[in-house]
Design an enzyme around this catalytic site. Structure first.
Site, mmCIF file in Angstrom:
data_model
loop_
_atom_site.group_PDB
_atom_site.id
_atom_site.type_symbol
_atom_site.label_atom_id
_atom_site.label_comp_id
_atom_site.label_asym_id
_atom_site.label_seq_id
_atom_site.Cartn_x
_atom_site.Cartn_y
_atom_site.Cartn_z
ATOM 1 N N LEU A 143 0.806 -1.211 0.000
ATOM 2 C CA LEU A 143 0.000 0.000 0.000
ATOM 3 C C LEU A 143 0.844 1.268 0.000
ATOM 4 C CD1 LEU A 143 -2.709 -1.076 2.609
ATOM 5 C CD2 LEU A 143 -3.135 -0.563 0.195
ATOM 6 N N GLY A 192 7.870 4.210 3.000
ATOM 7 C CA GLY A 192 8.483 5.438 3.481
ATOM 8 C C GLY A 192 9.883 5.152 3.953
ATOM 9 N N GLY A 193 10.498 6.136 4.597
ATOM 10 C CA GLY A 193 11.866 5.977 5.023
ATOM 11 C C GLY A 193 12.029 5.016 6.186
ATOM 12 N N MET A 194 10.945 4.771 6.929
ATOM 13 C CA MET A 194 11.066 3.968 8.142
ATOM 14 C C MET A 194 10.216 2.703 8.117
ATOM 15 S SD MET A 194 11.040 7.030 10.971
ATOM 16 C CE MET A 194 11.225 5.897 12.343
ATOM 17 N N GLY A 195 9.340 2.545 7.139
ATOM 18 C CA GLY A 195 8.483 1.377 7.171
ATOM 19 C C GLY A 195 7.781 1.112 5.860
ATOM 20 N N LYS A 200 1.707 -2.799 8.928
ATOM 21 C CA LYS A 200 2.914 -1.978 8.886
ATOM 22 C C LYS A 200 4.073 -2.746 9.501
ATOM 23 C CE LYS A 200 4.780 2.595 9.693
ATOM 24 N NZ LYS A 200 4.505 4.001 10.021
ATOM 25 N N ASP A 257 3.278 14.487 11.219
ATOM 26 C CA ASP A 257 3.414 14.205 9.787
ATOM 27 C C ASP A 257 2.049 14.289 9.100
ATOM 28 O OD1 ASP A 257 4.915 13.716 7.538
ATOM 29 O OD2 ASP A 257 4.869 11.541 7.746
#
Length: 400
Positions: free
Chosen positions: A31, A34-37, A54, A149
């Protein structure tokens, strides 16, 4: 990555070599990233329940710091029970690959709607969206949680209203948190760009940028191709509200005050955006209805193989969305008005990943670039950000 690039698409990207299962969930598609997940669409192999799953993005293995951060996110998300946010269903932060299952919301993001259907003409529709997001912030801030965010990609729009998602970089007042710049630069508050502590007022500023974006199809800043210059515009709150529908300059302008103390609270914003609602444009409704219809088909799939077949039909190839510059404004007509609708939005400049960013605009402002002092300050912030994510040893090795 693309998000619902076809009229009937659900914003899914086909899996390509990733792990195919997390806990009891079979992964059906990707879906978001991003930078972290990473966020996947999954289905419980026993109950058939759909969920947005996630997990951390850790190609070299999950570090203790990444696991601690993920555990904190699960704890924060589980504290929120608003109808305006996605609920946590289950989690396992101690698994080899930590995961969290959240309510799956078959709805396009505000980003997908603007990219695919254009800006949201009319003050009533913007008020409808803004009030719903503000209601979510009332819940978050009441639990002493700052999202940090808020942006179009993190707001899904259903027929019943918006839902805010992704608390990946949120922090709570009773938890240790970073003071570093995180999130998407273009939608961050000035104090975030300065590396200062975030407060509920920071979320309100980000919501103001988001509402300006969906109303005009562009950011409320001068166009630039330089991330450092974009950061400088954000730090100075160098905003331009030209083109907002009548009646929105006041509430959105208040959200975008440079001084956090001058911004309304989320609860005050709910009040100021009340009244004057109107139906969403037919093309927005069409995309929202399409997502909901396909979500129902997937939910009612009788077995896992049928669900996987449906998802294969809906997924899109892995590709980046390259957004274009909005069309030049039309000349004023005889009534002194001009066209505001932009076919494509201005691209985001992200601090956490380049995968989601798009092609930037050609500068149209005659303002000079950042000063030496602002560039130095920016470099310090970026280095601090890198240290936060990768550790001092890695950063010092790269620099020295």
């Amino acid at each position: 990555m693309t998000e619902g690039s076809t009229a009937g698409g659900m914003g899914l990207v086909a899996l390509a070599g990733e792990e195919r299962r997390l806990g009891p969930y079979r992964l059906l598609g990707q879906l978001a990233t991003g930078g972290m997940g990473l966020i996947y669409l999954g289905r419980d192999v026993e109950t058939g329940r759909l969920a947005a799953l996630k997990t951390v993005l850790a190609p070299g293995g999950v570090s203790d710091e990444a696991r601690r951060r993920f555990r904190r996110e699960v704890s924060l998300a589980a504290r929120v029970s608003s109808d305006r946010t996605a609920r946590v269903l289950d989690s396992d932060a101690e698994a080899a690959r930590p995961w969290m299952a959240m309510e799956y919301v078959p709805a396009p993001s505000l980003e997908a709607l603007v990219v695919q259907r254009g800006a949201l003409d009319g003050a009533g529709g913007v008020r409808h969206v803004g009030r719903g997001v503000a209601e979510a912030l009332v819940e978050l801030h009441g639990k002493k949680i700052v999202h940090r965010d808020v942006k179009p990609l993190n707001v899904l729009l259903t027929a019943a209203g918006p839902k805010v998602i992704d608390f990946g970089i949120s922090h709570a007042g009773d938890l240790t948190s970073t003071r570093l710049t995180l999130g998407t630069i273009a939608f961050a508050a000035p104090e975030q760009a300065e590396g200062q502590s975030c407060t509920p007022a920071s979320d309100v500023y980000s919501l103001g940028v988001t509402l300006s974006y969906i109303a005009c199809g562009r950011l409320p800043y001068p166009y630039t191709t330089e991330p450092l210059q974009q950061l400088n515009y954000v730090r100075q709150a160098d905003i331009d509200l030209a083109g907002l529908p009548d009646g929105l300059t006041g509430p959105i302008g208040a959200c975008l005050s440079r001084d956090p103390a001058e911004r309304p609270t989320a609860r005050e914003l709910v009040q100021s955006l009340s009244g004057g609602t109107e139906p969403l444009p037919p093309d927005w409704d069409l995309l929202i209805t399409s997502y909901a219809r396909e979500g129902r088909r997937l939910e009612h799939a009788t077995d896992l193989s049928e669900a996987e077949t449906l998802v294969r039909d809906w997924t899109t190839p892995r590709t980046r969305v390259l957004t274009e510059a909005p069309e030049a404004p039309e000349a004023p007509d005889g009534n002194g008005t001009s066209s505001r609708r932009a076919a494509k939005p201005e691209a985001e400049h992200k601090t956490d990943s380049t995968a989601d960013s798009g092609e930037t605009k050609t500068p149209t402002s005659e303002k000079s670039g950042p000063t030496v002092g602002s560039i130095v300050g920016t470099i310090v912030i970026i280095v601090a950000w890198a240290v936060y994510f990768f550790g001092w040893d890695a950063v010092s090795a790269a620099l020295f």
